[in-house]
Design an enzyme around this catalytic site. Structure first.
Site, PDB file in Angstrom:
ATOM      1  N   LYS A  38       0.844  -1.197   0.000  1.00  0.00           N
ATOM      2  CA  LYS A  38       0.000   0.000   0.000  1.00  0.00           C
ATOM      3  C   LYS A  38       0.884   1.254   0.000  1.00  0.00           C
ATOM      4  O   LYS A  38       2.098   1.176   0.205  1.00  0.00           O
ATOM      5  CB  LYS A  38      -0.913   0.003   1.220  1.00  0.00           C
ATOM      6  N   ARG A 136      -9.364  -0.016  15.697  1.00  0.00           N
ATOM      7  CA  ARG A 136      -9.304   0.799  14.486  1.00  0.00           C
ATOM      8  C   ARG A 136     -10.342   0.309  13.483  1.00  0.00           C
ATOM      9  O   ARG A 136     -11.270   1.022  13.140  1.00  0.00           O
ATOM     10  CB  ARG A 136      -7.880   0.744  13.912  1.00  0.00           C
ATOM     11  N   TYR A 264      12.026  31.824   3.451  1.00  0.00           N
ATOM     12  CA  TYR A 264      10.735  32.441   3.733  1.00  0.00           C
ATOM     13  C   TYR A 264      10.588  32.844   5.199  1.00  0.00           C
ATOM     14  O   TYR A 264      11.041  32.132   6.100  1.00  0.00           O
ATOM     15  CB  TYR A 264       9.599  31.475   3.384  1.00  0.00           C
ATOM     16  N   MET A 313       8.756  24.767  -0.934  1.00  0.00           N
ATOM     17  CA  MET A 313       8.033  23.753  -1.702  1.00  0.00           C
ATOM     18  C   MET A 313       8.972  22.874  -2.511  1.00  0.00           C
ATOM     19  O   MET A 313       8.813  21.656  -2.576  1.00  0.00           O
ATOM     20  CB  MET A 313       7.019  24.421  -2.641  1.00  0.00           C
TER      21      MET A 313
END
Length: 368
Positions: A38, A136, A264, A313
């Site tokens: 997965k 779960r 930033y 990013m």
């Protein structure tokens, strides 16, 4: 092995085979092995990983969602695939692509039986998930009689396995809890067999369960993180080989005067004259902003270089003031020596998270 000239994730199939064989060595010959692929095979490449594992003899695959199973079928994977968390809207597709569902609640069971009957299925293989303490997904023990009754009233489906999931198999301080889960599962299995008159496969163990609880291997075991090179303990990690190495390159080096800012929000203010290297990888590639401001680091020419300022990013900046390096030099984010666990731990995370977060835009190179 050539040096990286861009951001690249190298996948080592020899390491994957080693991990598979190591885990297999812990099993009885008749015990089946399910590979969990997965989340893009834990951030690597589900199709290529599945093709290799199918070639070397895996018995089963597991994915989280139906669309992950469809992608494997589209790529030519013929090995049985268990879908661990299917949604009823996808049941028709699941059946059409010969995927096998985990049925974990009365609603899901009812919906799947209805879909299977509508599609005129006969003995379609399903897997029943029981909750033994993870809380779960899974049927509660009190639901067992009703669930067995529903299964017995249709010929559209047939239970291939019943299974559960260990909550803390890697933590030996939780041994009593894990042993309780194992005993609960055994009790559920025996009662299910008696009430249903069938003898489905049983599986409970994840990677740490395989390593720490051999008495609970039953008919099949499931491994995810172990196949990708992590044993969930310092001692066991020595027996595994991480299959993925994330590398990049120094794009540019700036000379930053004392008192100047970097990145930033001016998150880093230099307290000395610094050399700062910019590297083409950022939070869009899966390197979280959490690793900024000296929580995370990379390695350049064998030296640790801390990430300074905020992760951008597409870029990070690292302090190379005391490192002999130049533009074009290779950067190691993680590899077999400096593992994903090492950088993840620096930010209070785990290898699973940093691996599965890796963006598909990162180039993958496969090493035979």
């Amino acid at each position: 092995m050539s040096k990286a000239k861009e951001t690249v994730l190298e996948i080592d199939f020899n390491a994957l085979t080693h991990n598979f064989n190591y885990l297999k060595s812990k099993l009885q010959p008749q015990t089946k092995f399910l590979a969990v692929v997965k989340a893009f095979a834990y951030g690597s490449d589900a199709v290529e990983i599945a093709k290799h594992l199918q070639k070397i003899g895996i018995d089963y695959f597991a994915v989280a969602y139906v669309r992950e199973g469809v992608a494997l079928r589209d790529a030519g994977i013929t090995t049985p695939i268990l879908v661990l968390h299917p949604q009823s809207i996808n049941f028709k597709t699941l059946i059409e692509r010969c995927l096998e569902p985990s049925l974990y609640s009365a609603h899901v069971l009812d919906e799947f039986i209805k879909t299977a009957e509508d599609l005129s299925q006969k003995n379609y293989p399903v897997h029943i998930k029981f909750n033994t303490g993870l809380n779960r997904l899974g049927f509660d023990q009190k639901d067992r009689e009703t669930m067995v009754s529903k299964l017995g009233s249709t010929t559209a489906v047939k239970v291939k396995s019943i299974f559960s999931h260990l909550a803390a198999s890697e933590d030996l301080n939780e041994n009593d809890f894990t042993e309780q889960q194992i005993e609960t599962f055994k009790s559920i299995a025996e009662t299910f067999k008696t009430q249903s008159g069938t003898a489905p496969w049983l599986h409970l163990c994840n990677t740490s369960g395989i390593l720490n609880y051999p008495e609970a291997h039953f008919n099949m075991v499931r491994s995810g993180i172990g196949l990708y090179g992590f044993g969930n303990s310092e001692e066991e990690d020595k027996n595994f080989k991480p299959i993925a190495s994330l590398k990049s390159v120094v794009s540019q080096i700036h000379e930053i005067d004392k008192g100047k800012s970097v990145g930033y929000n001016r998150a880093h203010i230099s307290d000395r004259n610094e050399r700062v290297a910019t590297i083409p990888i950022g939070h869009a590639d899966g390197l979280s902003r959490v690793y900024g401001n000296k929580k995370g680091f990379v390695f350049i020419n064998g030296e640790k270089a801390y990430i300074i300022g905020n992760v951008c990013m597409d870029m990070i900046m690292v302090d190379v003031t005391d490192i002999n390096c130049k533009e074009g030099d290779e950067v190691i984010i993680f590899d077999k020596v400096h593992t994903a666990s090492e950088i993840a731990e620096s930010a209070g995370s785990i290898s699973y998270e940093i691996l599965t977060a890796l963006s598909k835009r990162i180039k993958r190179n496969f090493l035979p």
